[in-house]
Design an enzyme around this catalytic site. Sequence first.
Site, PDB file in Angstrom:
ATOM      1  N   LYS A   1      27.784  85.084   0.195  1.00 51.74           N
ATOM      2  CA  LYS A   1      29.199  84.106   0.037  1.00 51.74           C
ATOM      3  C   LYS A   1      28.648  82.877   0.444  1.00 51.74           C
ATOM      4  CE  LYS A   1      33.830  83.544   1.760  1.00 51.74           C
ATOM      5  NZ  LYS A   1      33.386  82.378   2.740  1.00 51.74           N
TER       6      LYS A   1
ATOM      7  N   TYR B   1      29.070  88.041   9.412  1.00 47.21           N
ATOM      8  CA  TYR B   1      27.901  86.902   9.801  1.00 47.21           C
ATOM      9  C   TYR B   1      26.640  87.669  10.517  1.00 47.21           C
ATOM     10  CZ  TYR B   1      31.713  83.589   9.393  1.00 47.21           C
ATOM     11  OH  TYR B   1      32.804  82.913   8.947  1.00 47.21           O
TER      12      TYR B   1
ATOM     13  N   SER C   1      37.662  90.357   7.097  1.00 50.49           N
ATOM     14  CA  SER C   1      36.791  89.125   7.896  1.00 50.49           C
ATOM     15  C   SER C   1      36.446  89.922   8.895  1.00 50.49           C
ATOM     16  CB  SER C   1      37.566  88.068   8.194  1.00 50.49           C
ATOM     17  OG  SER C   1      36.952  87.159   9.169  1.00 50.49           O
TER      18      SER C   1
ATOM     19  N   HIS D   1      33.348  77.838   1.772  1.00 52.19           N
ATOM     20  CA  HIS D   1      34.093  77.973   3.003  1.00 52.19           C
ATOM     21  C   HIS D   1      35.486  77.058   2.886  1.00 52.19           C
ATOM     22  CE1 HIS D   1      32.925  80.390   6.455  1.00 52.19           C
ATOM     23  NE2 HIS D   1      33.887  80.081   6.829  1.00 52.19           N
TER      24      HIS D   1
ATOM     25  N   THR E   1      28.209  86.201   4.690  1.00 49.62           N
ATOM     26  CA  THR E   1      28.146  84.672   4.771  1.00 49.62           C
ATOM     27  C   THR E   1      27.238  83.887   5.053  1.00 49.62           C
ATOM     28  OG1 THR E   1      31.065  84.884   4.726  1.00 49.62           O
ATOM     29  CG2 THR E   1      29.797  82.954   5.822  1.00 49.62           C
TER      30      THR E   1
END
Length: 383
Positions: free
Chosen positions: A254, A157, A133, A278, A183
């Site tokens: 995603k 992100y 992440s 999520h 994402t």
Amino acid sequence: MNIQSRTERMAGQETPERKRSGQGDAEMSLICLSDFEAYAKDHLPKATWEYYAAGADDCCTRDDNLLAFKRIRLRPRMLRDVSVTDTKTTVLGTEISCPIGIAPTAFHCLAWPDGEMSTARAAETLNLCYVASTYSTCSVEEIVTAAPDGFRWFQLYVYRDRKLSEQLVHRVEALGFKALVLTVDVPYTGKRRSDIRNNFRLPPHLKVKNFEGVFEEHCGPDNYGVPANTLDPSISWKDIYWLRSLTRLPIIIKGILTKEDAELAVEHGVQGIIVSNHGGRQLDGELATIDALSEIVDAVQGRIEVYIDGGIRTGSDVLKALALGAKCVFIGRPIVWGLAYKGEEGVRGVLQILTDEFRLSMALSGCRNVAEINRNLIQFSKL
């Protein structure tokens, strides 16, 4: 490989070492993922547990991710000679030991001191894919150092300051990460009531390590370890082209839940989709991921790979997802539960149990390998 697992072989055996350590009863009681969940809930601080467990608003989508799997029934075939079974598969051409991976989840150091480094080592040992992440409490450099031979993707992100995203892309590509997972379902952060009530903040000794030093002069409100309003809500499909211009890494999106967006993903040249809501932490009331999977698989028609996260808790859940066309499943919260139990060893335990259950579910359904899993195995219940 014979389907009897190491976990099953050890069941009921109390070794002298376990007796001396006083750990025997606790270890033997952790025989499924829900046992690790119960352990984590009992041992983590309240605010930490509720951060990990949180869903958005009424948590309907979070809970439906689990319930939706229970609405699917299996149609096993018999007399298929399952004396030898094989769980290996490939994702984007790389072989992994089982179609189970680690979804990107933030702040692993809240559950165990060396956090994501333990997670990375567990994934490396079992030859599974780990999606690190952006919001890790260990840096990407620390993760790679901890597990230099691991198979890793990086979750990204897009920020208002695009240079932040660009720098992360270049860092992870140089470090040998094999794909980017963009994402796309967080233009704004969902309303997680428990985090608001708890005034959730990272403790002072922890940071979002991939941004270490970047926001040191910021003194305003933050949002999960970075300044509020850092994410870019203007992100659109044209930004896929921008991202492709930065890197040669495959791009996986995603957060897709509809066939319309799946078709657009193919048109924009991505290499994969993770069907994801999520973990129910964004828009409450949207589709459970397993309910969305079929239409997305049908929409892409094999042109790109499709994966799924959300609600996978047993080996039969993995089997159901693959039967509906997923190439691999990714699990999030159970990894944190494993960390809370015993760090790397706990994560390995969670992954090994799920792998063993998947192998057993395959065999009991008459499948000798992943290629034999198909839609004929399942039927949707009217419950």
